[in-house]
Design a protein around this motif. Structure first.
Motif, PDB file in Angstrom:
ATOM      1  N   THR A 243      11.392   4.887   1.729  1.00 19.16           N
ATOM      2  CA  THR A 243      10.209   5.591   2.249  1.00 19.16           C
ATOM      3  C   THR A 243      10.048   5.342   3.745  1.00 19.16           C
ATOM      4  O   THR A 243       9.022   5.665   4.330  1.00 19.16           O
ATOM      5  CB  THR A 243       8.919   5.182   1.503  1.00 19.16           C
ATOM      6  OG1 THR A 243       8.628   3.809   1.829  1.00 19.16           O
ATOM      7  CG2 THR A 243       9.053   5.336   0.001  1.00 19.16           C
TER       8      THR A 243
ATOM      9  N   LYS B  41      16.991  -5.849  -4.663  1.00 15.75           N
ATOM     10  CA  LYS B  41      18.405  -6.273  -4.756  1.00 15.75           C
ATOM     11  C   LYS B  41      18.498  -7.760  -5.073  1.00 15.75           C
ATOM     12  O   LYS B  41      19.208  -8.174  -5.998  1.00 15.75           O
ATOM     13  CB  LYS B  41      19.115  -6.052  -3.413  1.00 15.75           C
ATOM     14  CG  LYS B  41      19.518  -4.638  -3.151  1.00 15.75           C
ATOM     15  CD  LYS B  41      20.291  -4.587  -1.817  1.00 15.75           C
ATOM     16  CE  LYS B  41      20.443  -3.151  -1.363  1.00 15.75           C
ATOM     17  NZ  LYS B  41      20.925  -3.026   0.000  1.00 15.75           N
TER      18      LYS B  41
ATOM     19  N   HIS C  24      22.296   0.697  13.790  1.00 13.28           N
ATOM     20  CA  HIS C  24      23.344   0.483  12.775  1.00 13.28           C
ATOM     21  C   HIS C  24      24.584   1.291  13.136  1.00 13.28           C
ATOM     22  O   HIS C  24      25.718   0.793  13.047  1.00 13.28           O
ATOM     23  CB  HIS C  24      22.869   0.915  11.384  1.00 13.28           C
ATOM     24  CG  HIS C  24      21.778   0.047  10.835  1.00 13.28           C
ATOM     25  ND1 HIS C  24      20.972   0.431   9.798  1.00 13.28           N
ATOM     26  CD2 HIS C  24      21.363  -1.202  11.183  1.00 13.28           C
ATOM     27  CE1 HIS C  24      20.111  -0.538   9.522  1.00 13.28           C
ATOM     28  NE2 HIS C  24      20.330  -1.537  10.360  1.00 13.28           N
TER      29      HIS C  24
ATOM     30  N   TYR D 238      16.925 -11.264  15.259  1.00  9.79           N
ATOM     31  CA  TYR D 238      16.191 -11.967  14.204  1.00  9.79           C
ATOM     32  C   TYR D 238      15.224 -13.018  14.772  1.00  9.79           C
ATOM     33  O   TYR D 238      14.141 -13.219  14.235  1.00  9.79           O
ATOM     34  CB  TYR D 238      17.161 -12.632  13.215  1.00  9.79           C
ATOM     35  CG  TYR D 238      17.839 -11.655  12.264  1.00  9.79           C
ATOM     36  CD1 TYR D 238      17.287 -10.411  12.001  1.00  9.79           C
ATOM     37  CD2 TYR D 238      19.026 -11.983  11.611  1.00  9.79           C
ATOM     38  CE1 TYR D 238      17.910  -9.515  11.133  1.00  9.79           C
ATOM     39  CE2 TYR D 238      19.655 -11.093  10.737  1.00  9.79           C
ATOM     40  CZ  TYR D 238      19.087  -9.862  10.505  1.00  9.79           C
ATOM     41  OH  TYR D 238      19.693  -8.981   9.642  1.00  9.79           O
TER      42      TYR D 238
ATOM     43  N   ASN E 151       0.780  -1.249   0.000  1.00 10.00           N
ATOM     44  CA  ASN E 151       0.000   0.000   0.000  1.00 10.00           C
ATOM     45  C   ASN E 151       0.803   1.286   0.000  1.00 10.00           C
ATOM     46  O   ASN E 151       0.480   2.217  -0.716  1.00 10.00           O
ATOM     47  CB  ASN E 151      -0.899   0.038   1.266  1.00 10.00           C
ATOM     48  CG  ASN E 151      -1.861  -1.118   1.304  1.00 10.00           C
ATOM     49  OD1 ASN E 151      -2.633  -1.293   0.366  1.00 10.00           O
ATOM     50  ND2 ASN E 151      -1.808  -1.917   2.362  1.00 10.00           N
TER      51      ASN E 151
ATOM     52  N   GLY F 140      12.877  -1.213   3.963  1.00  8.43           N
ATOM     53  CA  GLY F 140      13.915  -2.181   3.634  1.00  8.43           C
ATOM     54  C   GLY F 140      13.365  -3.389   2.897  1.00  8.43           C
ATOM     55  O   GLY F 140      14.076  -3.984   2.072  1.00  8.43           O
ATOM     56  N   SER F 141      12.105  -3.738   3.142  1.00 13.36           N
ATOM     57  CA  SER F 141      11.584  -4.977   2.540  1.00 13.36           C
ATOM     58  C   SER F 141      11.550  -4.901   1.006  1.00 13.36           C
ATOM     59  O   SER F 141      12.161  -5.749   0.343  1.00 13.36           O
ATOM     60  CB  SER F 141      10.216  -5.321   3.140  1.00 13.36           C
ATOM     61  OG  SER F 141      10.367  -5.552   4.534  1.00 13.36           O
TER      62      SER F 141
ATOM     63  N   TYR G 153       8.200  11.632   1.136  1.00 15.36           N
ATOM     64  CA  TYR G 153       7.576  10.298   1.153  1.00 15.36           C
ATOM     65  C   TYR G 153       7.414   9.749   2.575  1.00 15.36           C
ATOM     66  O   TYR G 153       6.653   8.809   2.783  1.00 15.36           O
ATOM     67  CB  TYR G 153       8.391   9.291   0.316  1.00 15.36           C
ATOM     68  CG  TYR G 153       8.636   9.732  -1.102  1.00 15.36           C
ATOM     69  CD1 TYR G 153       7.619  10.318  -1.859  1.00 15.36           C
ATOM     70  CD2 TYR G 153       9.882   9.563  -1.695  1.00 15.36           C
ATOM     71  CE1 TYR G 153       7.852  10.746  -3.157  1.00 15.36           C
ATOM     72  CE2 TYR G 153      10.126   9.976  -2.988  1.00 15.36           C
ATOM     73  CZ  TYR G 153       9.110  10.580  -3.717  1.00 15.36           C
ATOM     74  OH  TYR G 153       9.349  10.996  -4.998  1.00 15.36           O
ATOM     75  N   ILE G 154       8.182  10.292   3.504  1.00 15.92           N
ATOM     76  CA  ILE G 154       8.055   9.758   4.881  1.00 15.92           C
ATOM     77  C   ILE G 154       7.284  10.722   5.789  1.00 15.92           C
ATOM     78  O   ILE G 154       7.140  10.474   6.983  1.00 15.92           O
ATOM     79  CB  ILE G 154       9.423   9.407   5.523  1.00 15.92           C
ATOM     80  CG1 ILE G 154      10.334  10.626   5.662  1.00 15.92           C
ATOM     81  CG2 ILE G 154      10.130   8.306   4.769  1.00 15.92           C
ATOM     82  CD1 ILE G 154      11.553  10.336   6.531  1.00 15.92           C
TER      83      ILE G 154
ATOM     84  N   VAL H 140       5.415  -7.147  -2.164  1.00 12.17           N
ATOM     85  CA  VAL H 140       6.478  -7.416  -1.179  1.00 12.17           C
ATOM     86  C   VAL H 140       5.908  -7.255   0.239  1.00 12.17           C
ATOM     87  O   VAL H 140       5.380  -6.199   0.588  1.00 12.17           O
ATOM     88  CB  VAL H 140       7.686  -6.477  -1.370  1.00 12.17           C
ATOM     89  CG1 VAL H 140       8.767  -6.820  -0.354  1.00 12.17           C
ATOM     90  CG2 VAL H 140       8.227  -6.565  -2.787  1.00 12.17           C
TER      91      VAL H 140
ATOM     92  N   PRO I 274      10.538  -9.823   3.805  1.00  9.24           N
ATOM     93  CA  PRO I 274      10.187 -10.580   2.598  1.00  9.24           C
ATOM     94  C   PRO I 274      10.743 -12.006   2.599  1.00  9.24           C
ATOM     95  O   PRO I 274      11.863 -12.238   3.047  1.00  9.24           O
ATOM     96  CB  PRO I 274      10.828  -9.757   1.471  1.00  9.24           C
ATOM     97  CG  PRO I 274      11.902  -8.955   2.126  1.00  9.24           C
ATOM     98  CD  PRO I 274      11.395  -8.657   3.503  1.00  9.24           C
TER      99      PRO I 274
END
Ligand code: NAP
Ligand code: FE
Length: 367
Positions: free
Chosen positions: A137, A105, A196, A265, A40, A98-99, A177-178, A68, A72
């Motif tokens: 985004t 990629k 990170h 994870y 969406n 990131g998904s 966009y964000i 996606v 994913p």
């Protein structure tokens, strides 16, 4: 000073309307694009419209893959690759968090050769990707400036980075966009970017240059902390979070991440804990284990905090932690970590099964 290499070849366009103002950039890549989005958000935040308009105005063909999901799966990657090959696409555009960016990629390696399958993404033999453009985004993963792609492997009950690495040729960073990113996604993804920076700064592969870049990232993030705490996400705060996320990508593209990402994870896989929050839950114990306290004190003071506890209290304040964990959950996550000993090498020291279990115990029980 220890030896190091630095490589981050992505051309970055930053600023409002940067896609349409630089649409000729798409000219240099292929004839037909495959655009990757989630279900969406890209349709609502204007990013997909801008890309489609830019491609139409310069006469490029495109197809849209809008399936996606969050975190994913490798099956989605395989399905998208078949669709892309069938359609004859020759460059990829990832739009989203990131998904979708990671999916673009991974699929890029499979498009050129119909004999390749998703298993080849985990082999060491390098594959060549078709050109890649990334448009974030969310402001968190930094996937637009890292070579990594993370996928979910249900067959192994885990999330894993693919072994193939690729940098985007171009990244467009437009904070409009964000602007309407919900508060909880904004906080979770902002904390992903901060983790990170922290993990890149503290991991064994940190070097002089990656540290200097991380320090610039801590400084930019420090200017967002008040906005995050008060949920007053002005456009200045949004812009700064977006660039901080890319700066953090510069860092981990050189250093990789460390224990919190690896340990998080399991919680994301089994309890759907958002990625940034999963890292933050482990951070207090991780930083307490870290021996070079001068280095810890340095980044904490750039952020404007006084101690590890004050930093981690900030995480607790801005992130909900509704999940409850049992002894069995902790044993399960500990086993997941133990199965991937190579990944533990990111930590400068020995960690036994008991140490790993204890990190989970002190991080997750009684939360
Ligand atoms: P995400 O999984 O891409 O998206 C999370 C949610 O945010 C989705 O529901 C998405 O909706 C929504 N969303 C995205 N942009 C939005 C916007 N502008 N406005 C409103 N909603 C929006 O989240 P993420 O945290 O950015 O990415 C997480 C993934 O990246 C994980 O798989 C993680 O492991 C990976 N990761 C990769 C790297 C790397 O270096 N490659 C680094 C860290 C993490 P839609 O589905 O509708 O778009
Ligand atoms: Fe991350």
């Amino acid at each position: 000073m220890k030896s190091f290499q630095y490589f981050m070849p992505t051309k970055i366009f930053f600023g409002k309307n940067c896609i349409l103002e630089n649409k000729e950039v798409f000219q240099q890549f292929g004839k037909k694009a495959m655009i990757f989005t989630g279900k969406n958000s890209a349709k609502k935040n204007g990013s997909l419209d801008d890309v489609v308009q830019a491609l139409r105005e310069i006469g490029k063909e495109y197809i849209i893959f809008d399936e996606v999901e969050e975190n994913p799966t490798i099956e989605t990657v395989g399905r998208a690759a078949e669709i892309g090959r069938e359609a004859g696409v020759d460059f990829n555009i990832g739009i989203g968090g990131g998904s979708p960016m990671d999916t673009a990629k991974a699929v890029g390696f499979l498009i050129p050769d119909k004999n390749l399958n998703t298993g080849d993404l985990f082999l060491l033999k390098p594959l060549l990707s078709i050109p890649l453009i990334e448009i974030p985004t969310t402001a968190g993963t930094g996937s637009e400036t890292t070579p990594y792609a993370v996928v979910t492997l249900h067959s192994k009950k885990m999330k894993s980075s693919i072994k193939q690495h690729v940098f985007a040729n171009v990244a467009f960073l437009d904070s409009k966009y964000i602007d309407k990113l919900p508060d909880s996604i904004t906080a979770n993804t902002a904390i992903d970017a901060l983790t990170h920076l922290i993990e890149g700064y503290t991991c064994v592969r940190a070097n002089f240059l990656s540290d200097k870049i991380a320090e610039a990232g801590f400084s930019a993030f420090s200017e967002c902390i008040e906005g995050i705490l008060s949920k007053n996400y002005t456009s200045e705060v949004r812009e700064k979070l977006l660039i901080t996320s890319s700066i953090a990508g510069f860092v981990i593209s050189q250093t990789g991440t460390s224990i919190p990402h690896f340990f998080g994870y399991g919680m994301t896989y089994y309890k759907n804990v958002p990625h940034g929050r999963a890292n933050a839950l482990i951070m207090r114990q991780y930083l307490k284990l870290f021996e070079n306290k001068d280095k810890i004190n340095k980044f904490i003071s750039i952020l404007g905090f006084k101690s590890i506890d004050e930093l981690c209290d900030f995480f607790d304040q801005v992130l909900d932690s509704p999940e409850k964990y049992t002894e069995d959950d902790l044993q399960c996550y500990t086993s997941m970590v133990m199965e991937n000993k190579a990944k533990l090498a990111v930590y400068d020291g020995e960690l036994s099964r008991e140490d790993i279990y204890d990190i989970y115990k002190y991080s997750l029980l009684n939360k």
